[in-house]
Design a protein around this motif. Structure first.
Motif, PDB file in Angstrom:
ATOM      1  N   ARG A 124       0.835  -1.200   0.000  1.00  0.00           N
ATOM      2  CA  ARG A 124       0.000   0.000   0.000  1.00  0.00           C
ATOM      3  C   ARG A 124       0.868   1.248   0.000  1.00  0.00           C
ATOM      4  O   ARG A 124       1.886   1.308   0.700  1.00  0.00           O
ATOM      5  CB  ARG A 124      -0.897  -0.045   1.247  1.00  0.00           C
ATOM      6  CG  ARG A 124      -1.825   1.136   1.453  1.00  0.00           C
ATOM      7  CD  ARG A 124      -2.587   0.915   2.752  1.00  0.00           C
ATOM      8  NE  ARG A 124      -3.302   2.098   3.165  1.00  0.00           N
ATOM      9  CZ  ARG A 124      -4.585   2.343   2.890  1.00  0.00           C
ATOM     10  NH1 ARG A 124      -5.272   1.465   2.194  1.00  0.00           N
ATOM     11  NH2 ARG A 124      -5.172   3.432   3.316  1.00  0.00           N
ATOM     12  N   HIS A 125       0.491   2.245  -0.791  1.00  0.00           N
ATOM     13  CA  HIS A 125       1.163   3.546  -0.913  1.00  0.00           C
ATOM     14  C   HIS A 125       2.447   3.503  -1.740  1.00  0.00           C
ATOM     15  O   HIS A 125       2.933   4.546  -2.164  1.00  0.00           O
ATOM     16  CB  HIS A 125       1.518   4.145   0.457  1.00  0.00           C
ATOM     17  CG  HIS A 125       0.350   4.400   1.344  1.00  0.00           C
ATOM     18  ND1 HIS A 125      -0.685   5.235   1.003  1.00  0.00           N
ATOM     19  CD2 HIS A 125       0.047   3.911   2.574  1.00  0.00           C
ATOM     20  CE1 HIS A 125      -1.571   5.265   1.973  1.00  0.00           C
ATOM     21  NE2 HIS A 125      -1.150   4.470   2.943  1.00  0.00           N
ATOM     22  N   LEU A 153      -3.317  -5.720  -5.817  1.00  0.00           N
ATOM     23  CA  LEU A 153      -3.280  -4.262  -5.939  1.00  0.00           C
ATOM     24  C   LEU A 153      -4.529  -3.630  -5.335  1.00  0.00           C
ATOM     25  O   LEU A 153      -4.447  -2.691  -4.539  1.00  0.00           O
ATOM     26  CB  LEU A 153      -3.135  -3.864  -7.408  1.00  0.00           C
ATOM     27  CG  LEU A 153      -1.788  -4.186  -8.070  1.00  0.00           C
ATOM     28  CD1 LEU A 153      -1.906  -4.097  -9.592  1.00  0.00           C
ATOM     29  CD2 LEU A 153      -0.691  -3.242  -7.573  1.00  0.00           C
ATOM     30  N   ARG A 154      -5.691  -4.148  -5.701  1.00  0.00           N
ATOM     31  CA  ARG A 154      -6.936  -3.556  -5.211  1.00  0.00           C
ATOM     32  C   ARG A 154      -7.092  -3.754  -3.709  1.00  0.00           C
ATOM     33  O   ARG A 154      -7.640  -2.904  -3.013  1.00  0.00           O
ATOM     34  CB  ARG A 154      -8.135  -4.160  -5.960  1.00  0.00           C
ATOM     35  CG  ARG A 154      -8.174  -3.827  -7.436  1.00  0.00           C
ATOM     36  CD  ARG A 154      -8.129  -2.307  -7.711  1.00  0.00           C
ATOM     37  NE  ARG A 154      -9.232  -1.616  -7.065  1.00  0.00           N
ATOM     38  CZ  ARG A 154      -9.089  -0.596  -6.242  1.00  0.00           C
ATOM     39  NH1 ARG A 154      -7.885  -0.121  -5.934  1.00  0.00           N
ATOM     40  NH2 ARG A 154     -10.138  -0.033  -5.703  1.00  0.00           N
ATOM     41  N   ASN A 155      -6.631  -4.899  -3.186  1.00  0.00           N
ATOM     42  CA  ASN A 155      -6.703  -5.129  -1.739  1.00  0.00           C
ATOM     43  C   ASN A 155      -5.849  -4.129  -0.972  1.00  0.00           C
ATOM     44  O   ASN A 155      -6.053  -3.936   0.236  1.00  0.00           O
ATOM     45  CB  ASN A 155      -6.259  -6.550  -1.400  1.00  0.00           C
ATOM     46  CG  ASN A 155      -7.309  -7.588  -1.742  1.00  0.00           C
ATOM     47  OD1 ASN A 155      -8.472  -7.256  -1.970  1.00  0.00           O
ATOM     48  ND2 ASN A 155      -6.907  -8.842  -1.790  1.00  0.00           N
ATOM     49  N   ASN A 156      -4.892  -3.509  -1.669  1.00  0.00           N
ATOM     50  CA  ASN A 156      -4.048  -2.501  -1.039  1.00  0.00           C
ATOM     51  C   ASN A 156      -4.401  -1.089  -1.501  1.00  0.00           C
ATOM     52  O   ASN A 156      -3.586  -0.167  -1.375  1.00  0.00           O
ATOM     53  CB  ASN A 156      -2.580  -2.803  -1.331  1.00  0.00           C
ATOM     54  CG  ASN A 156      -2.040  -3.950  -0.512  1.00  0.00           C
ATOM     55  OD1 ASN A 156      -1.634  -3.760   0.633  1.00  0.00           O
ATOM     56  ND2 ASN A 156      -2.044  -5.156  -1.070  1.00  0.00           N
ATOM     57  N   ASP A 157      -5.607  -0.937  -2.049  1.00  0.00           N
ATOM     58  CA  ASP A 157      -6.117   0.376  -2.476  1.00  0.00           C
ATOM     59  C   ASP A 157      -5.243   1.032  -3.527  1.00  0.00           C
ATOM     60  O   ASP A 157      -5.090   2.263  -3.555  1.00  0.00           O
ATOM     61  CB  ASP A 157      -6.283   1.322  -1.276  1.00  0.00           C
ATOM     62  CG  ASP A 157      -7.376   0.864  -0.323  1.00  0.00           C
ATOM     63  OD1 ASP A 157      -8.375   0.297  -0.809  1.00  0.00           O
ATOM     64  OD2 ASP A 157      -7.224   1.037   0.896  1.00  0.00           O
ATOM     65  N   ILE A 158      -4.651   0.217  -4.408  1.00  0.00           N
ATOM     66  CA  ILE A 158      -3.833   0.726  -5.505  1.00  0.00           C
ATOM     67  C   ILE A 158      -4.645   0.632  -6.788  1.00  0.00           C
ATOM     68  O   ILE A 158      -5.244  -0.406  -7.080  1.00  0.00           O
ATOM     69  CB  ILE A 158      -2.522  -0.075  -5.631  1.00  0.00           C
ATOM     70  CG1 ILE A 158      -1.686   0.097  -4.348  1.00  0.00           C
ATOM     71  CG2 ILE A 158      -1.723   0.361  -6.853  1.00  0.00           C
ATOM     72  CD1 ILE A 158      -0.578  -0.903  -4.216  1.00  0.00           C
TER      73      ILE A 158
END
Length: 218
Positions: A124-125, A153-158
C-alpha cells in the motif's frame, strides 16, 4: 515497435536490452534497476518529468517490470506500470515454467518462489498503479497471474485496470494482426490519459508517526 505510439503521445520511450539470468537471478533485476536510476538521473537533461516515469514489460519481461515496480528502491521506483500478459507468480501452479526455470533454476526453493511472486510484494502507498492487458485464450502464461496481481493491488487500495480480450493467445504486443488491436490501443490510451501527471517539481508529503501510522516506512 511501440516507440511511435508513445512518442505521438509526447511520451519518451526508452528500450532496455537487459541481460538474461544464466544462473544469476539478480542480473536482469540489476540491469532494470540501473536503467531506472539512469533515467531519473538524466531526467532534466532528457526533458523527462522525474515524477512521471513508468515501466512496461511483456510476458517474462512483465515479471521483471512488476519486480521493479514492487521491490526497487523507492526513489527510483516507477510511477506506473504497463504489463502485457505478464508472468507475475513464480509458483509452479500458476507460472510459466520456462520463466521460473530460467530465472530461479529448476530446483528453486519454495522460499525463492514466494520471494519472486510479485502478487506477494504489493505494498500500500508504495506500489504504483498498473494496467494489465491479456488474452482469455493465452496458453503460455495463465491469466491467473494477472488476476492475482490485480486482486493484490486492489486489496491494497492501488489503482489497477485489467483488460482480457477474447482471443489472441500470447505475444501479440502492438501487432496490427492482433484481432483486438484497435480496442487494445483505445483501452491503453484511455488509461494513460487518466493517469495523474505531477509537475516535475511537485512536493511530496509523507505522514510521519509511529509503527501504526498508515504509510509508515515510506
Amino acid at each position: 515497435d511501440w516507440a511511435p505510439y508513445f512518442n505521438d503521445k509526447g511520451i519518451a520511450y526508452i528500450v532496455l536490452k537487459y541481460r538474461m539470468p544464466n544462473g544469476n537471478h539478480e542480473v536482469p533485476i540489476s540491469d532494470a534497476t540501473e536503467a531506472m536510476r539512469v533515467v531519473h538521473e538524466k531526467a532534466e537533461e532528457w526533458h523527462i518529468n522525474p515524477n512521471d516515469i513508468g515501466i512496461m514489460g511483456s510476458s517474462a519481461g512483465g515479471h521483471l517490470a512488476s519486480t521493479i515496480a514492487t521491490t526497487a528502491p523507492f526513489d527510483i521506483r516507477p510511477d506506473f506500470q504497463i504489463l502485457f500478459y505478464p508472468v507475475i507468480s513464480m509458483s509452479p501452479r500458476n507460472t510459466h515454467m520456462g520463466s521460473l526455470n530460467s530465472l530461479l533454476g529448476r530446483n528453486a526453493s519454495e522460499e525463492m518462489q514466494r520471494r519472486f511472486s510479485n502478487e506477494r510484494n504489493v505494498k500500500r502507498h508504495v506500489t504504483p498503479p498498473a494496467i494489465m492487458l491479456l488474452s482469455d485464450d493465452d496458453r503460455v502464461v495463465p491469466s491467473s497471474n494477472s488476476v492475482n496481481y490485480y486482486t493484490a493491488l486492489r486489496n491494497n487500495d492501488i489503482s489497477a485496470t485489467m483488460h482480457i480480450y477474447p482471443s489472441g493467445n500470447h505475444g501479440w504486443g502492438c501487432m496490427t494482426s492482433f484481432r483486438h488491436h484497435k480496442q487494445m490501443i483505445t483501452d491503453l490510451t484511455a488509461w494513460l490519459d487518466q493517469l495523474p501527471s505531477p509537475k516535475k517539481d511537485a512536493i511530496r508529503v509523507a505522514c510521519v508517526g509511529n509503527s501504526i501510522t498508515d504509510g509508515m516506512g515510506i
